[in-house]
Design a protein around this motif. Structure first.
Motif, PDB file in Angstrom:
ATOM      1  N   MET A 146      32.948  44.769  61.849  1.00 23.74           N
ATOM      2  CA  MET A 146      34.067  45.602  60.900  1.00 23.74           C
ATOM      3  C   MET A 146      35.322  45.475  61.736  1.00 23.74           C
ATOM      4  N   LEU A 147      35.256  45.764  63.049  1.00 22.00           N
ATOM      5  CA  LEU A 147      36.720  45.744  63.732  1.00 22.00           C
ATOM      6  C   LEU A 147      37.243  44.328  63.475  1.00 22.00           C
ATOM      7  N   HIS A 148      36.368  43.243  63.691  1.00 22.13           N
ATOM      8  CA  HIS A 148      36.973  41.904  63.439  1.00 22.13           C
ATOM      9  C   HIS A 148      37.488  41.573  62.248  1.00 22.13           C
ATOM     10  N   GLU A 149      36.850  42.223  61.149  1.00 20.46           N
ATOM     11  CA  GLU A 149      37.375  41.926  59.622  1.00 20.46           C
ATOM     12  C   GLU A 149      38.329  42.955  59.339  1.00 20.46           C
ATOM     13  N   ASN A 150      38.744  43.826  60.287  1.00 20.95           N
ATOM     14  CA  ASN A 150      39.584  44.760  59.943  1.00 20.95           C
ATOM     15  C   ASN A 150      39.447  45.762  58.682  1.00 20.95           C
ATOM     16  N   ASN A 151      37.760  45.990  58.696  1.00 20.81           N
ATOM     17  CA  ASN A 151      37.245  46.720  57.572  1.00 20.81           C
ATOM     18  C   ASN A 151      36.515  47.972  58.228  1.00 20.81           C
ATOM     19  N   HIS A 152      37.455  49.152  57.885  1.00 19.49           N
ATOM     20  CA  HIS A 152      36.880  50.166  58.588  1.00 19.49           C
ATOM     21  C   HIS A 152      36.192  51.488  57.635  1.00 19.49           C
ATOM     22  N   LYS A 153      35.684  50.915  56.540  1.00 22.33           N
ATOM     23  CA  LYS A 153      35.070  51.854  55.522  1.00 22.33           C
ATOM     24  C   LYS A 153      33.494  52.353  56.166  1.00 22.33           C
ATOM     25  N   LEU A 154      33.317  53.311  56.666  1.00 17.11           N
ATOM     26  CA  LEU A 154      32.246  53.933  57.034  1.00 17.11           C
ATOM     27  C   LEU A 154      31.149  53.904  56.106  1.00 17.11           C
ATOM     28  N   GLY A 155      31.547  54.473  54.800  1.00 16.70           N
ATOM     29  CA  GLY A 155      30.728  54.433  53.707  1.00 16.70           C
ATOM     30  C   GLY A 155      30.021  53.134  53.140  1.00 16.70           C
ATOM     31  N   LEU A 156      30.814  52.090  53.498  1.00 13.91           N
ATOM     32  CA  LEU A 156      30.427  50.793  52.908  1.00 13.91           C
ATOM     33  C   LEU A 156      29.312  50.424  54.064  1.00 13.91           C
ATOM     34  N   LEU A 157      29.649  50.631  55.409  1.00 15.79           N
ATOM     35  CA  LEU A 157      28.696  50.262  56.219  1.00 15.79           C
ATOM     36  C   LEU A 157      27.405  50.886  56.109  1.00 15.79           C
ATOM     37  N   LEU A 158      27.421  52.216  55.680  1.00 16.10           N
ATOM     38  CA  LEU A 158      26.135  53.026  55.540  1.00 16.10           C
ATOM     39  C   LEU A 158      25.466  52.480  54.324  1.00 16.10           C
ATOM     40  N   LYS A 159      26.299  52.347  53.396  1.00 18.83           N
ATOM     41  CA  LYS A 159      25.597  51.815  52.055  1.00 18.83           C
ATOM     42  C   LYS A 159      24.737  50.532  52.298  1.00 18.83           C
ATOM     43  N   ASN A 160      25.101  49.566  53.080  1.00 15.04           N
ATOM     44  CA  ASN A 160      24.681  48.147  53.258  1.00 15.04           C
ATOM     45  C   ASN A 160      23.621  48.290  54.840  1.00 15.04           C
ATOM     46  N   ALA A 161      23.337  49.456  55.361  1.00 12.39           N
ATOM     47  CA  ALA A 161      22.675  49.519  56.323  1.00 12.39           C
ATOM     48  C   ALA A 161      21.126  50.397  56.028  1.00 12.39           C
ATOM     49  N   LYS A 162      20.261  50.288  56.796  1.00 11.11           N
ATOM     50  CA  LYS A 162      18.982  51.216  56.776  1.00 11.11           C
ATOM     51  C   LYS A 162      19.621  52.714  56.902  1.00 11.11           C
ATOM     52  N   THR A 163      20.017  53.324  56.072  1.00 13.00           N
ATOM     53  CA  THR A 163      20.715  54.790  56.126  1.00 13.00           C
ATOM     54  C   THR A 163      19.725  55.825  55.422  1.00 13.00           C
TER      55      THR A 163
END
Length: 191
Positions: A146-163
């Motif tokens: 996320m840091l390297h791609e300059n994408n800081h949306k926690l919601g998107l991370l959580l949606k695409n993880a085993k949450t």
């Protein structure tokens, strides 16, 4: 006492508030950060404060400063620093501006957490509460991406993880202090 670390995220820009909300007086404390630290130290055996620069605080605490990211005020840098500093497999994340999350919500999230999860996060009718929940070390590489791609949306991370999203009927504990009006409401509630 809960034995996983708790990390209070207090490194935001507070642009909607117009001043650093972590430094606003709250309850009988000089700052909201001190209020959160004191109450969470009564729940967790280890409590840390994630911030950009610890010199803004004039009290003692276990601080974890963000990785060096210049003007980035997203929690991404804080999460990476936490994973670098702590050796634990998981930690409880809470925002400095959420002073009404109680042991009930925390315990329910811990009860619903599992080693198979990447995260266990609170959800209300207002939506997902990304800064109220448990994050596992399995997410560390994703935060770096996320840091390297300059994408800081926690919601998107959580949606695409085993949450595991844990629903809470009552919205009141999740009141966030983002605007001056919300700060005034919170002051009234705490008195």
């Amino acid at each position: 006492m809960i034995d996983i670390p708790c990390v209070i995220f207090a490194g935001g820009k507070s642009s909607r508030m117009g001043e650093d909300k972590s430094l606003l007086p709250f309850g009988s404390y000089d700052t909201l950060a001190q209020y959160q630290l004191a109450r969470l130290c009564g729940i967790f055996s280890k409590v840390y404060i994630s911030c950009k620069d610890k010199s803004k605080f004039d009290f003692q605490a276990n601080f974890i400063e963000d990785i060096d990211t210049d003007e980035l005020y997203a929690p991404t840098a804080g999460f990476i620093a936490v994973f670098e500093k702590l050796e634990d497999e998981r930690f409880f994340a809470i925002s400095v501006d959420a002073p009404f999350i109680s042991p009930y919500e925390i315990t329910k999230l811990l009860h619903m957490d599992s080693p198979e999860n990447d995260a266990t996060i609170a959800k209300t009718s207002f939506g997902t509460q990304p800064l109220c929940g448990i994050y596992h070390r399995s997410l560390a590489p994703k935060f770096l991406t996320m840091l390297h791609e300059n994408n800081h949306k926690l919601g998107l991370l959580l949606k695409n993880a085993k949450t595991q999203f844990v629903h809470f009927e009552n919205n009141a504990p999740f009141l966030n202090i983002n605007h001056p009006q919300e700060y005034q409401e919170a002051i009234q509630l705490i008195q």
